[in-house]
Every structure is written in structure tokens, then in C-alpha cells.
Motif scaffolding. Structure first.
Motif, PDB file in Angstrom:
ATOM      1  N   ASP B 257      30.512  58.973  22.225  1.00 63.09           N
ATOM      2  CA  ASP B 257      29.281  59.841  21.816  1.00 63.09           C
ATOM      3  C   ASP B 257      29.919  60.749  21.018  1.00 63.09           C
ATOM      4  OD1 ASP B 257      26.631  61.159  22.933  1.00 63.09           O
ATOM      5  OD2 ASP B 257      28.034  62.610  22.422  1.00 63.09           O
ATOM      6  N   MET B 259      28.940  63.475  16.976  1.00 61.28           N
ATOM      7  CA  MET B 259      27.914  64.167  16.488  1.00 61.28           C
ATOM      8  C   MET B 259      27.268  63.177  15.577  1.00 61.28           C
ATOM      9  SD  MET B 259      28.943  65.068  13.069  1.00 61.28           S
ATOM     10  CE  MET B 259      27.411  65.815  12.763  1.00 61.28           C
ATOM     11  N   ARG B 260      27.798  61.840  15.300  1.00 63.39           N
ATOM     12  CA  ARG B 260      27.277  61.149  14.333  1.00 63.39           C
ATOM     13  C   ARG B 260      26.295  60.250  15.164  1.00 63.39           C
ATOM     14  NH1 ARG B 260      32.618  60.068  10.635  1.00 63.39           N
ATOM     15  NH2 ARG B 260      32.347  61.733   9.232  1.00 63.39           N
ATOM     16  N   GLY B 261      26.524  60.149  16.321  1.00 65.68           N
ATOM     17  CA  GLY B 261      25.711  59.134  17.305  1.00 65.68           C
ATOM     18  C   GLY B 261      25.767  58.940  18.677  1.00 65.68           C
ATOM     19  N   GLY B 262      25.001  58.698  19.401  1.00 59.94           N
ATOM     20  CA  GLY B 262      25.335  58.450  20.957  1.00 59.94           C
ATOM     21  C   GLY B 262      25.385  57.172  21.538  1.00 59.94           C
ATOM     22  N   VAL B 263      25.953  57.166  22.583  1.00 58.08           N
ATOM     23  CA  VAL B 263      26.349  55.887  23.536  1.00 58.08           C
ATOM     24  C   VAL B 263      25.051  54.913  23.310  1.00 58.08           C
ATOM     25  CG1 VAL B 263      27.044  54.703  25.603  1.00 58.08           C
ATOM     26  CG2 VAL B 263      28.311  56.657  24.506  1.00 58.08           C
TER      27      VAL B 263
END
Lengths: 754, 289
Positions: B257, B259-263
Motif C-alpha cells: 500500500d 500513495m500510488r495504489g492500495g493492496v
């Protein structure tokens, strides 16, 4: 194009080439980064790695000894600053806080806060020397969210700060809430009780940056005679001069600010950051000093606009908006002065609503001090109002534009601050939207939706000075002091050409330095084409009067018997007496010397601007990504002086609004470190992310201007946030109340992830 | 930026002669990553060796057996603008043509992208899916590794001291095969993959069955991940199988996780991208070429 009866113009409404265009497209125009002075050296700034810390000590000795370093400065090199507020046109600043923002005094209040500066023979040497400055910090707990900062147990940025309320009350306890204001009328509770439908929602928006392409820069030369010359990128050379004078305690007349071409500002280039630092470095070294920011410094060290929390409760009865209760809390950044007041005062402007109660809180947090950004405060507030109104119309099953038309403000409607609107074009704008090809065409297909939203911006007047010098060949030098961000050289020259009935091409407009023209407030508040335009008109009328007097002298007749018409002077008593503008200009030396028209004024009668936007989107349900399919922006512009630049302003505002709605945000970790201080991860829209933005220009002339001008540059950023949220709600059935509506947030919401 | 020596050798031998001199060394194979990293103080070096003047590193072409040999510093634009590359290897063109903009593509190289070893590198999943092999050279000789053996961790490759990446070899692709690369970015250009998928699909001669799938995932682990897809062999090339492949991608992903994407977002995206890339690959495998 909707219009009421308007005069026939010869120049206004045409689309000539801008005077600054060729220089800009050929790369010859001089920007701040192009400034090179003999003996010039370079400065770099040391910035705080902490969001909140007390500065115990700063040891600059090793940096000062670094080979190639000529000077190191800290806050101690700035004169002691007064604790008082100075008006800077659109925004007001406390001089002591401004000075502490330039170079931190006892505390750093955000990561990126300037702490010290080095001047050296090259920027690389200066950079190396920064690493040798030893700052002893006592790190303090940071607070970066507005609601956290409002809690009673929140870390305090300034232990001496008390909450100021309307009517002069001051809180007993220290607080991060710098001010609380309220706007109230009618009886909201009674209106809620008898409403047909009520909607209550909470909204949040993140801190966002103006994203101007050109970073801040300043080159200062402290001359041996004690005069100071500063070349800089700014929206207002006189505002820079005033701030330099306050911070450096130096007389205004001994400071010359030269405004270079500007690569975007959007409100962010009205306050100074580098200019005073360059000045003190130059004073210390005796050399011209140049400072430029890199992109990370722009993000972390200059003023973005507030992150916000807004709670709103809205009610409708009989198909009209009847009551709104709202609480607005805006992040001011490190020092007080967010745009929450403007948010509160604009959020209901499109409506004639009898009952309202709006509480506005200005809150300091450990983030950069906010600055103006295009219609400061209004977009976030409109996001809340226009989303709530959309939900009311969905519940009522009423067309959202018909509902707005039924509730529309008009001449005489009172704004929340009690002031009645003069002639405005809100209804005409809504009618144009309702009748637009876009709104009359259906939206079809899966995962697609349409949204609409309205918005308002006051627009400003303020001070302008211009000089129109008539040359012996009939050409005219127009000397103005409003820096040209959006094509104002053209829009001002066009108004002078219209006033004098001379060809546009005969006028050469110049944006002058502060030594060469009377005071001009910043290019901000969408004021320049209106207010400097008013000054240009007055200067043109001054030229006409002088020329009538010269003709009268030549013809030995009474000046009252000479008329100026169609660029010609005629004697009303003798039809054989006629001179063209250039024929008379040629005789100026023989008739009394140069003919120079002048005007200096405080412009009153700025006309507010309304906009209604229509947007179609498609949301990919598997990725959460929103595509803008079609966008139409309808706006009352008063009179479009140069329609192409009016359309450009509208399109630019919409694109920034799209970015704010979908992807832009300051991302922070818990310690207050910004995670995305680059254009890679701070995602502004690219050309591939936006469709052609269609514009519908409505012209309801502003009675406060001879040509009916209203400011156009700011209101187009007000509706997009809500319009897009409303479209996404239509497409997905899910209402988003937190910006940005990034693919991640949309996917997580639609699929119930995490 | 700190001071460093700039070296521009004219041959591989000259490159090797500058290695092992005790200086911290970085290579310029385009500079679109390394210059930024040096400017921001994220990497440091005493010498920067510019590989753009070494002829072997700057050319590409097909050998008689159909292998595409690409010099490690050849600009991306030269690869994807080659009509023969477009015809034979559209899956490589997918990746090479979406890294940065045209200016970046005119400088940046596949070798640089591989060596920079970002888990989100666009060319790496595409090259892994195509079964590419990498030629690594040093003063004492050369060795070859499979593309999937090259990344060693975020920002780390498996080059040993004294070695450089010399060449990328993309083998001739099997009959009845198609490849594709897809990434997800929040915008439509100028962005870094939140998740990505490179696939190569090999079909039976009558197109009815899957013989082999190579599937590589980007930005969902410390390195690009090559997924074990043995269970797909023998199945029909249809939506049901592709959905299964998507689920295998989700299961293989080990995202973080940030700032570019979540799990959860990244797990979902690799599944979606895998299915979509397989659909494109299927189309390419079955259309006449």
C-alpha cells in the motif's frame, strides 16, 4: 450565445493576435529564469525536514567556510517585523507571519518551511553548502488535518493564538482555530421542519496546488546607492514591492520590481517567498543574487489552497431551495488566512434562499501557508452545495437545472453577506444551459452519467493606473502595470482601440516596472480586464478631450464645438474642419506638446460572474477510472472583449477543476511529510485526460463598466468538482463526498474493497 | 547536483576499462531515471559512464533464426518504430511505446528500464512474457540470463561488479501465439503503472486449446513477478479460462500500500489487466499476420 441588447462595437468582440504572442511562441520572451546580470551569483534555500519543530539553534559556520560560498542568511538577517495586517489586494497578510514564512524564526511549521539560505558562485556549490548548515530541532507533534487541528487536545502551532469571532470576541483558550464567522438569516430549523425533502451530508477536499508551470524565481540586486532592483515572476509587481518594503523596512521608492513574463500564477504568485531572501543575500554579498525553486520546493514551500471539511444540510419545498445550514472548516496552512470566508459567502449565491446559517472556521495546520487559487474558497464550498442540491432534485424527481432556475438568484437577491446583487446573469446562464445542444441530447450507454452544477465568483475591482502616450505618427504606447497572465495586453489594448476608434494594431501595450507607472494592484480577482480596462477607457477619454482641445486651438474655435467621432475630430459649426487621429497627432508638438492620456482609479462596480456546467462521464467499473466524455461550460461574461481568450479562461478553469475532482491532492504521511511533491505523482490532467471543453458565452453586460466587462477567469473552476461528482453519482449510483474521486477511491467504493 | 566524472567510451572494451577503478559508477543508457535520481540525491556516483556512444549497445535487428537482438542502450523509439518489430512483436511495442512521452522514448532504453529495476517498469513484464534473455558482459566474457532472473529487488538488478547489460534477445515467437502488455494508470499518459500485466498466449494449431501462457505482473511485488500458469495449459481460450488466469494473477500478487495504489486495488487491477491483456493476445494470436 445569449445576449441582451448591446452596442455595436468595432474592436470589442474580435479576435486579434496577442501583442506578446510571437515572442512567447518563438521562445524569445524573457521569464525570470532568463535573467542574467553581470557578476550574478546563485542562492539555494535550506528547508525544514520536519512538519513541526522548535529551532534550538542554527550553526552556519561550516557552510560559510565552504569554498565558493559568499553568504549565508537566516531569519536573523531580516529586520524585526511588525505584528500587523497589510492588505495586498486580494489577500491580506500579517507582516510578522509573512516574515517568518520567508525564513523561519523560532519554529518551523511545515515540512519545506525555509530555514536558511546560501549564496554561492554556482547553484551546485550553494546546494552542497546547505548540507553543512547544522540546525538543532526539537521535533514537535504535527497536525495535518483540519478536523484534527480543531480538537481541544490538538498540538498547537502557536500557543498565543486565540480564536477571533465576528463582533470582536476572542476565546479564552489557545486554539488552532484562528477565526470563526457566521452568516445567518431566516429560520433554518422551521424551514427544515416544513420541507418536502432534506439532505444532510459531509464533504472533504484535499489541499491542492495551482500547478503553474513556471516555478517561483527572483533575482535581486542591492545596489551601492541603497536602491534595490528585483526581477521576478509575479501577478503583481507593486504587491511584491510592498511586501519587500515591509519585510526589509526599505522605502517603496527605493525598490524597483521588474515583472518578468509569467508562466502561470492562478493566485499563487501574489505573495513573496524568494524575493526578500535574494535581496538580503545581495545586500550581504554586493552581488546580484538569483534564486529559483525546483518543483518539490514549489509544492512544499509555496501556498496551495486549503483542504476542507464541510457539513451541509439543505432543504427544498415546492420545488425550490428553502434552507441551508452549513459548517465550513478550511485549512489555512501554517498561518491564519484561508479562503473560508469567500467559500461561505459564495456557496449560496446561485440561489434565492431565505433561510441559512453558515459557520466558517479558519484553522491552522502543519502544512504550507495557503495562498489564493482561482476563485479562492469557492470550489470546495460549491462542491458541497451543488452536490446537496443534486441529491435534493433526485429525491424530488425534478430536473436539476429546472430546480436551479426555480430557485435562482437575480438582481435584488441578497447574498449571505446582506449585499443585494446588481444586474447579474444567473438566470440567463441557466436558460442557456437548459437550451444547450449538450443538455438537450440524451446520455446513453452503460456506466455513463450526466451531472450539472452552478457556481459564482464576486470578481474584484481595486486600483489601476495606466498611461496612453500618443505618438506623432498616430500610434499609441499603452503603459500599464497589470502583469499579463491571461491575454490582458490584448484585452486592454482592444478597449483603448474601441474608445479611440483607432485600429488595434496601432496600440503597443507594455507591462511596466514599478518605477514606470502608477500603482496597480495584483492581476487577481479576475479584475484586470475590468478594472485596468476601466482605467484604459478613462485614459482614452482623456486623450479624446485633449485632442478636442488641440483641434479647437488649430481651428480657433471653442473646444465645445469640436467632437471626437469614429477616430476623427470634427467641428460642429464648420463641416470643412476635420482631422483624423493621426493627422492631429502629427501636430502635437505645434499645438502644446505631447498628448498623454492618464487614469488612476479605484474601480468600483465589479460585476459578479455565474457559471453552470454540464458534464458527461463514463466510469470503468473494473478499474474505477472516470473518463470525461463531454463537457460544456456556460458562463455570463458580461461582454467578451476577446472571445478566444474568454473561452480559453473558461476551458483552463474547467481543466483545473477536472484535476481537482479526479486526481489532484497533497498526500501526507502521519508525520506531515508530503508524499507526492512532483508532477509525476501530483496528477494534474494532461491533454489526453480532457475532451474539448465546449463553451457557451452568455453576455449580460455589467452596468459598472462602460463596455459591460465582468471578470471571467475564476468562476469556471467553481462548478466542475460538483458537476463531475454529480455525473459519477448518475453513472454509478454512488455519491462521492470526498475528493479526489481517484480510480482507487472509486474502485474501493464500488467494490467495497478494504 | 554533486560533481562527478562523465565518461563516454566508444567501445565495450573501453567501457570495461573504466570499471573496477574503485569509483562509484552509474551508467547513462538514456538518463531519464539516473539524471533525476542524481539531481534528487537518491543515487550518488563518482563517474557516470555514457553508453550511448558504444555501437554494439545502440543497434537492433533480427537474426536469421528470427531472434530480435536489441542493444541495451538503444532508444525505445527506434524499437517501436521498426515496422518488422511492430509486425512480429506487438506485445513489446505495447510496452516500449507507453514509457514516458516521445522525448523520453527518444532517449530511454530497454536496458536502462531493466537495470533501473523498478517493480513498475513497463518493459520488464512484456519482455518476461516474450521469454526474453539478457546478455551480460564484462572484461572477462559474457553470460546469459532469462529476463525473469534479472531483477533482484526494488531498484536492484543482479549485475555483478564489472558487468554491464549488453543486449536483450527476444526469441522468435511460437506459431499460433500472441502477446500483449497493459498497465493501469490514473491518467492517460505520463504516469507510473499502479499495476500491469504482460502476457503471451500460445494456442494449439486449431486455436481451440491453450498450449502455454506466460504471465508477468508489474507493480504488485518487490520485483516484476512471473506467475506460474501451468494449470492453464489444455484449457479452452475463453472468458472462463481468462477469468481463472485473472484470479491466478490476483493470488500471485504481493502488493504494498503506497500513495500510488492500495493492496486490494492492485490485486483487483492485476486480475482485470490480465483478462484484458489475454483478450488482446488472443486476438493477435488468431488474426492473420
Amino acid at each position: 450565445m445569449t445576449t441582451v441588447e448591446k452596442p455595436v462595437y468595432s474592436v470589442i468582440g474580435t479576435r486579434p493576435i496577442r501583442p506578446d504572442g510571437v515572442e512567447k511562441v518563438t521562445g524569445k520572451a524573457q521569464y525570470g529564469a532568463d535573467v542574467h546580470l553581470p557578476g550574478m551569483i546563485y542562492g539555494r534555500i535550506l528547508r525544514s525536514p520536519h512538519a513541526h519543530a522548535r529551532i534550538r539553534s542554527i550553526d552556519t559556520s561550516a557552510a560559510a567556510k565552504h569554498p565558493g560560498v559568499l553568504a549565508v542568511v537566516t531569519h536573523g538577517d531580516l529586520p524585526a517585523a511588525d505584528d500587523r495586517v497589510e492588505e495586498l489586494g486580494e489577500t491580506a497578510v500579517n507582516v510578522r507571519e509573512l516574515s517568518s514564512n520567508i525564513l523561519a524564526s523560532d519554529k518551523v511549521l511545515y515540512r519545506g518551511h525555509a530555514v536558511a539560505a546560501v549564496a554561492a558562485a554556482s547553484p551546485h556549490v550553494a546546494e552542497e553548502a546547505l548540507a553543512k548548515i547544522k540546525v538543532d530541532y526539537e521535533v514537535l507533534p504535527a497536525v495535518v488535518d483540519v478536523r484534527d487541528a480543531m480538537r481541544e487536545d490538538a498540538p498547537l502551532l502557536n500557543e498565543a493564538r486565540r480564536t477571533k469571532s465576528m463582533g470582536g470576541q476572542v476565546s479564552d483558550r489557545p486554539s488552532n482555530i484562528a477565526s470563526h464567522n457566521q452568516f445567518k438569516a431566516g429560520d433554518v430549523e422551521a424551514a427544515f421542519a416544513e420541507a418536502d425533502v432534506v439532505v444532510e451530508r459531509e464533504f472533504t477536499t484535499k489541499m491542492v496546488h495551482q500547478g503553474y508551470v513556471e516555478p517561483q524565481n527572483a533575482t535581486a540586486a542591492w545596489n551601492s546607492d541603497g536602491t534595490l532592483t528585483v526581477y521576478t515572476s509575479t501577478q503583481g509587481a507593486f504587491a511584491v514591492r510592498a511586501q519587500l518594503s515591509e519585510i526589509l523596512r526599505h522605502p517603496l521608492a527605493r525598490i524597483k520590481v521588474v515583472p518578468m513574463e509569467i508562466g502561470g500564477g492562478f493566485g499563487g504568485k501574489t505573495v513573496v517567498y524568494l524575493d526578500p531572501v535574494a535581496a538580503v543575500l545581495s545586500k550581504k554579498t554586493g552581488r546580484p543574487v538569483k534564486l529559483t525553486m525546483n518543483r518539490a520546493e514549489v509544492f512544499e514551500g509555496t501556498g496551495p489552497t486549503s483542504g476542507t471539511y464541510i457539513k451541509i444540510k439543505a432543504a427544498a419545498k415546492d420545488g425550490r431551495l428553502t434552507a441551508v445550514k452549513a459548517t465550513l472548516a478550511y485549512e489555512a496552512g501554517a498561518y491564519p488566512g484561508s479562503s473560508v470566508g469567500a467559500g461561505a459567502m459564495t456557496m449560496l449565491s446561485p440561489y434565492d434562499v431565505e433561510n441559512f446559517e453558515i459557520d466558517a472556521y479558519d484553522v491552522v495546520v502543519n502544512k504550507p501557508k495557503t495562498a489564493a487559487y482561482r476563485a479562492p474558497g469557492a470550489p470546495a464550498a460549491a462542491f458541497a452545495t451543488e452536490s446537496a442540491v443534486d441529491e435534493l432534485t433526485k429525491k424530488l424527481g425534478i430536473d436539476p437545472l429546472d430546480f436551479r432556475r426555480n430557485s435562482a438568484s437575480r438582481m435584488g437577491t441578497r447574498m449571505v453577506n446582506g449585499i443585494a446583487f446588481p444586474r447579474i446573469g444567473n438566470e440567463e446562464t441557466l436558460d442557456a444551459a437548459i437550451n444547450s445542444p449538450h443538455y438537450r441530447s440524451p446520455i446513453e450507454g452503460p456506466n455513463r452519467g450526466r451531472g450539472v452544477a452552478s457556481g459564482y465568483w464576486f470578481n474584484a475591482g481595486m486600483q489601476s493606473s495606466v498611461t496612453a502616450a500618443v505618438n506623432s505618427d498616430g500610434t499609441i504606447n499603452l503603459i500599464e502595470g497589470s502583469t499579463d497572465i491571461g491575454g490582458t495586453r490584448a484585452s486592454l489594448a482592444m478597449q483603448l482601440a474601441e474608445t479611440l476608434s483607432v485600429p488595434y494594431e496601432t496600440i503597443r501595450p507594455t507591462v511596466a516596472d514599478t518605477d514606470s507607472v502608477g500603482h496597480n494592484d495584483v492581476t487577481g480577482g479576475s479584475r484586470t480586464t475590468f478594472a485596468s480596462g476601466l482605467a484604459v477607457y478613462e485614459a482614452g477619454m482623456d486623450v479624446r478631450r485633449q485632442m478636442c482641445a488641440r483641434a479647437a486651438k488649430l481651428w480657433s474655435v471653442d473646444p465645445d464645438d469640436v467632437v471626437y467621432e469614429g477616430g476623427k475630430l470634427r467641428c460642429t459649426k464648420d463641416s470643412t474642419r476635420e482631422l483624423t487621429f493621426s493627422e492631429l497627432a502629427k501636430q502635437s508638438a505645434r499645438t502644446g506638446g505631447p498628448i498623454v492620456g492618464k487614469a488612476s482609479l479605484l474601480a468600483r462596480g465589479a460585476g459578479g460572474a455565474f457559471a453552470t456546467h454540464i458534464v458527461d462521464v463514463e466510469v470503468d467499473p473494473e478499474t474505477g477510472k472516470t473518463t470525461i466524455l463531454r463537457y460544456t461550460a456556460v458562463q455570463d461574461v458580461g461582454t467578451a472583449i476577446h472571445p478566444a481568450y474568454v473561452e480559453g479562461q473558461i476551458q483552463g478553469g474547467v481543466v483545473q477543476g477536472i484535476g481537482w475532482a479526479l486526481n489532484e491532492e497533497y498526500a501526507y504521511d502521519e508525520s506531515g511529510r508530503m508524499l507526492n511533491s512532483s508532477f509525476l505523482d501530483y496528477r494534474m490532467p494532461t491533454t489526453l485526460d480532457v475532451p474539448m471543453i465546449d463553451t457557451i458565452v452568455v453576455e449580460v453586460p455589467n452596468p459598472g463598466h462602460p463596455y459591460g466587462v465582468r471578470g471571467v477567469g475564476e468562476v469556471p473552476i467553481v462548478p466542475p468538482l460538483a458537476a463531475i461528482a454529480n455525473a459519477i453519482a448518475d453513472a454509478t449510483g454512488h455519491r462521492f463526498t470526498d475528493l479526489p474521486m481517484s480510480p482507487r477511491r472509486v474502485l474501493e467504493a464500488l467494490e467495497g474493497l478494504e | 547536483m554533486e560533481a562527478f566524472d562523465y565518461v563516454a567510451p566508444r567501445s565495450l572494451a573501453e567501457v570495461y576499462s573504466h570499471l573496477g577503478n574503485g569509483k562509484r559508477t552509474l551508467f547513462l543508457a538514456g538518463g531519464t531515471d539516473v539524471i533525476v535520481q542524481l539531481r534528487e540525491g537518491r543515487r550518488h556516483c563518482d563517474q557516470l559512464i555514457d553508453l550511448k556512444h558504444v555501437p554494439e549497445l545502440m543497434r537492433h535487428g533480427f537474426t536469421s533464426d528470427g531472434t530480435l537482438e536489441i542493444g541495451a542502450a538503444s532508444p525505445l523509439a527506434e524499437i517501436y518504430e521498426d515496422a518488422e518489430v511492430q509486425r512480429r512483436l506487438p506485445g513489446l511495442v505495447d510496452a516500449a511505446s507507453l514509457i514516458g512521452g516521445i522525448q523520453i522514448q527518444s532517449r530511454a532504453s530497454l536496458g536502462g528500464n531493466l537495470c533501473n529495476a523498478s517493480p513498475a517498469a513497463d518493459s520488464t513484464p512484456a519482455l518476461m512474457a516474450l521469454g526474453a534473455r539478457l546478455v551480460i558482459g564484462s572484461a572477462s566474457g559474457s553470460r546469459e540470463v532469462a529476463a525473469e532472473e534479472f531483477p533482484a529487488g526494488p531498484g536492484q538488478n543482479s549485475l555483478r561488479p564489472g558487468e554491464i547489460l549488453v543486449q536483450i534477445k527476444v526469441p522468435p515467437q511460437p506459431a499460433h501465439s500472441g502477446a500483449a502488455y497493459l498497465r493501469f494508470i490514473p491518467r492517460n499518459e505520463m504516469d507510473i503503472a499502479v499495476a500491469s500485466a504482460g502476457v503471451r498466449l500460445v494456442l494449439s494449431p486449431d486455436n481451440s486449446r491453450i498450449e502455454d501462457v506466460r504471465l508477468a505482473l508489474g507493480a504488485v511485488g518487490p520485483t516484476v513477478i512471473l506467475v506460474n500458469t501451468n494449470d492453464l495449459a489444455g484449457k479452452a481460450a475463453n472468458a472462463e479460462t481468462f477469468k481463472l488466469a485473472g484470479e491466478m494473477a490476483s493470488a500471485a500478487a504481493r502488493p504494498i500500500d503506497d500513495m500510488r495504489g492500495g493492496v486490494a486495488q492492485r490485486r483487483r487491477l492485476v486480475s482485470v489487466l490480465t483478462v484484458r491483456a489475454l483478450n488482446t493476445a488472443l486476438q493477435r494470436a488468431t488474426e492473420a499476420r
